[in-house]
Design an enzyme around this catalytic site. Structure first.
Site, PDB file in Angstrom:
ATOM      1  N   HIS A 164     -22.375   4.647  -7.321  1.00 31.86           N
ATOM      2  CA  HIS A 164     -22.132   3.984  -6.125  1.00 31.86           C
ATOM      3  C   HIS A 164     -20.953   3.134  -6.085  1.00 31.86           C
ATOM      4  O   HIS A 164     -20.975   2.043  -5.202  1.00 31.86           O
ATOM      5  CB  HIS A 164     -23.276   3.005  -5.825  1.00 31.86           C
ATOM      6  CG  HIS A 164     -24.636   3.492  -6.168  1.00 31.86           C
ATOM      7  ND1 HIS A 164     -25.446   4.205  -5.508  1.00 31.86           N
ATOM      8  CD2 HIS A 164     -25.355   3.576  -7.476  1.00 31.86           C
ATOM      9  CE1 HIS A 164     -26.583   4.729  -5.972  1.00 31.86           C
ATOM     10  NE2 HIS A 164     -26.648   4.363  -7.000  1.00 31.86           N
ATOM     11  N   SER A 285       7.354   3.310   2.217  1.00 28.40           N
ATOM     12  CA  SER A 285       7.198   3.107   3.636  1.00 28.40           C
ATOM     13  C   SER A 285       8.309   2.722   4.317  1.00 28.40           C
ATOM     14  O   SER A 285       9.224   1.963   3.677  1.00 28.40           O
ATOM     15  CB  SER A 285       6.048   1.978   3.780  1.00 28.40           C
ATOM     16  OG  SER A 285       6.170   1.357   5.055  1.00 28.40           O
ATOM     17  N   LYS A 291       5.767  -0.911  -0.637  1.00 32.07           N
ATOM     18  CA  LYS A 291       4.845   0.073  -0.493  1.00 32.07           C
ATOM     19  C   LYS A 291       5.236   1.276  -1.451  1.00 32.07           C
ATOM     20  O   LYS A 291       6.417   1.647  -1.721  1.00 32.07           O
ATOM     21  CB  LYS A 291       4.529   0.611   0.777  1.00 32.07           C
ATOM     22  CG  LYS A 291       3.758  -0.349   1.727  1.00 32.07           C
ATOM     23  CD  LYS A 291       2.395  -0.609   1.384  1.00 32.07           C
ATOM     24  CE  LYS A 291       1.577   0.577   1.417  1.00 32.07           C
ATOM     25  NZ  LYS A 291       1.099   0.910   2.716  1.00 32.07           N
ATOM     26  N   GLU A 298      -3.182  12.190  -1.668  1.00 31.54           N
ATOM     27  CA  GLU A 298      -3.442  12.185  -0.429  1.00 31.54           C
ATOM     28  C   GLU A 298      -3.418  13.442   0.153  1.00 31.54           C
ATOM     29  O   GLU A 298      -4.581  13.968   0.973  1.00 31.54           O
ATOM     30  CB  GLU A 298      -2.864  11.121   0.431  1.00 31.54           C
ATOM     31  CG  GLU A 298      -3.184   9.717   0.124  1.00 31.54           C
ATOM     32  CD  GLU A 298      -2.407   8.661   0.934  1.00 31.54           C
ATOM     33  OE1 GLU A 298      -3.227   7.658   1.281  1.00 31.54           O
ATOM     34  OE2 GLU A 298      -1.117   8.948   0.861  1.00 31.54           O
TER      35      GLU A 298
END
Ligand code: ARG
Length: 467
Positions: A164, A285, A291, A298
């Site tokens: 979980h 970024s 970043k 992804e």
């Protein structure tokens, strides 16, 4: 595309009076994408011609002319000198037209006892078999080897295992990585199975019903490396189940890659901090200078949707088609090509990314200190001392609640505190609640104990060497 073959002189134009509508011609043409089948189309045609010669259906001179002509066409394609024509619809008629320009009459005889229907089914099976053998399985193998290499390098690190997405019990990083290995190993099995079933020859089914010519289908099957001719001519030209099987295996493999990607993305976050991706596999970024984004995982996660879509597209195309060939089947190719290319790319991306990923053993170990990941070990301890497990579970649950309220950890409890909680606790409880002891205790088959993981790693390497 300008071509003089818009009118009744088209390959199949004998019964037509009017030219094809220009828009329809464009919609109908598949050469824009099926030219990727050229190598297999030529391979299939050469096998077909040789068989026609051996059976006395074509003269030896015609076969020699066709064979040399097709070799030249292949050379022109390889050299980028081949002119593809939309007016010639598809790869098959482009190749045949060029062949006929080169060798004349003999080229026009090649299509004896054959149809584009068995031709395209043959081409597609040959193409997929080559891609599985030459591209997909090797990329999968490279990724599995990369996983094994990281497991050898960092596998002894301990991190929380999750259920979980809550810290549950500590596990070895090697154990986690070998779970990935197993997922991919079953994917390999599915691809190998699909490859075995696809490897039958449709050639000789002709349009749908077979042909009156005395073919030797076993000969073409053998020379193309197929294990046998397909048994039924209708089935041979009509089904694309082999493409569905591959896309299903590819979609499932992508789902596995996507789950791995999701873990890497989570682990690369500041919240986890378990991994640092190599600079070569992350991007920045354009606005936020701090970043470092996990774009590659992804993208792999995102591309999974495409491949699942390819599978669904193919299944939907087949659903409701009457036997035998229908033009709907022309739509099989882009989905299959896309699934194959995408899977190969994503396997390759991870095979390169993993070795360049730093696994932060310190952060993983620190995450085990919070979250009471050895609480099960305390309950197991009491159960071994004769306390019914359900009761033990309750005792430890209360203890965790107390520790949370007091800001204490299980590792910080004194022996007196343990014994005040339950008389069954002995001096060995303090050693039993360490993260290392918890991992070491899980010696059941398939468990995370270091001895088990070392054996599993050795077995994984043996399996790679056998494959
Ligand atoms: N381009 C076609 C396809 O991909 C080849 C087969 C065409 N057959 C036919 N009878 N029109 O399916």
């Amino acid at each position: 595309m300008s071509d003089d073959r818009q009118g009744p002189q088209r390959t199949w134009g004998g019964r037509f009076q009017e030219a094809t509508d220009a828009f329809v011609a464009r919609l109908n043409a598949s050469v824009g994408f099926d030219q990727r089948l050229a190598r297999e189309d030529i391979q299939g045609s050469r096998a077909h011609a040789a068989m026609l010669g051996a059976q006395g259906i074509l003269s030896a001179e015609d076969v020699a002319a066709v064979d040399a002509g097709l070799a030249q066409v292949q050379g022109e394609i390889d050299a980028g000198q081949f002119t593809w024509s939309e007016a010639l619809e598809d790869v098959h008629m482009n190749v045949e037209h060029r062949l006929t320009t080169l060798v004349g009459e003999a080229g026009k005889r090649l299509h004896t006892a054959r149809s584009r229907n068995d031709q395209v089914a043959t081409d597609l099976r040959l193409w997929l078999r080559r891609r599985i053998d030459a591209d997909v399985l090797p990329a999968l193998d490279r990724l599995q080897r990369a996983i094994v290499a990281v497991a050898e390098r960092d596998g002894e690190a301990i991190l929380p295992g999750y259920t979980h997405l809550q810290r549950a019990q500590p596990v070895l990083l090697g154990h986690h990585l070998l779970a990935w290995f197993e997922m991919l190993d079953r994917d390999r099995g599915r691809l190998v199975d699909a490859r075995a079933r696809l490897n039958e020859s449709p050639l000789g089914a002709a349009a749908l019903a077979g042909t009156p010519f005395p073919l030797d289908r076993a000969m073409t099957a053998k020379s193309l490396g197929f294990s046998r001719p397909m048994a039924n001519s209708l089935d041979a030209v009509a089904d694309r189940d082999f493409a569905v099987e591959f896309c299903a295996a590819a979609a499932l493999c992508m789902v596995h890659l996507s789950r791995m990607a999701e873990e890497l993305i989570l682990w690369a976050s500041q919240e986890f901090g378990f991994v640092e991706l190599g600079d070569a596999f992350a991007t920045g970024s354009s606005i936020m200078p701090q970043k470092k984004n996990p774009d590659i995982p992804e993208l792999v996660r995102g591309k999974t949707g495409r491949v699942v879509g390819d599978l669904v597209a193919l299944l939907t195309t087949l659903k409701g088609l009457p036997l035998a060939y229908n033009k709907d089947l022309q739509e099989d190719k882009e989905a299959l090509f896309d699934a194959t290319d995408t899977l190969e790319d994503c396997l390759e991306a991870f095979a390169r990314l993993l070795p360049a990923t730093t696994f932060r053993r310190d952060r993983m170990r620190a995450a085990c200190e919070a979250g009471f990941v050895t609480a099960t070990d305390v309950a197991d301890y009491l159960a071994r001392a004769g306390v019914p497990f359900r009761e033990a579970h309750h005792v430890v649950g209360r203890l965790v609640g107390w520790c949370l309220a007091e800001g204490r950890t299980l590792q910080s409890l004194s022996l007196a505190e343990w014994q005040a909680l339950h008389p069954a606790f002995g001096p060995d409880i303090q050693a039993a609640v360490t993260v290392e002891a918890s991992v070491a205790a899980r010696t059941s088959e398939g468990g995370t104990a270091p001895t088990r993981v070392a054996a599993a790693l050795a077995e994984a390497k043996r399996r790679l060497d056998r494959a």
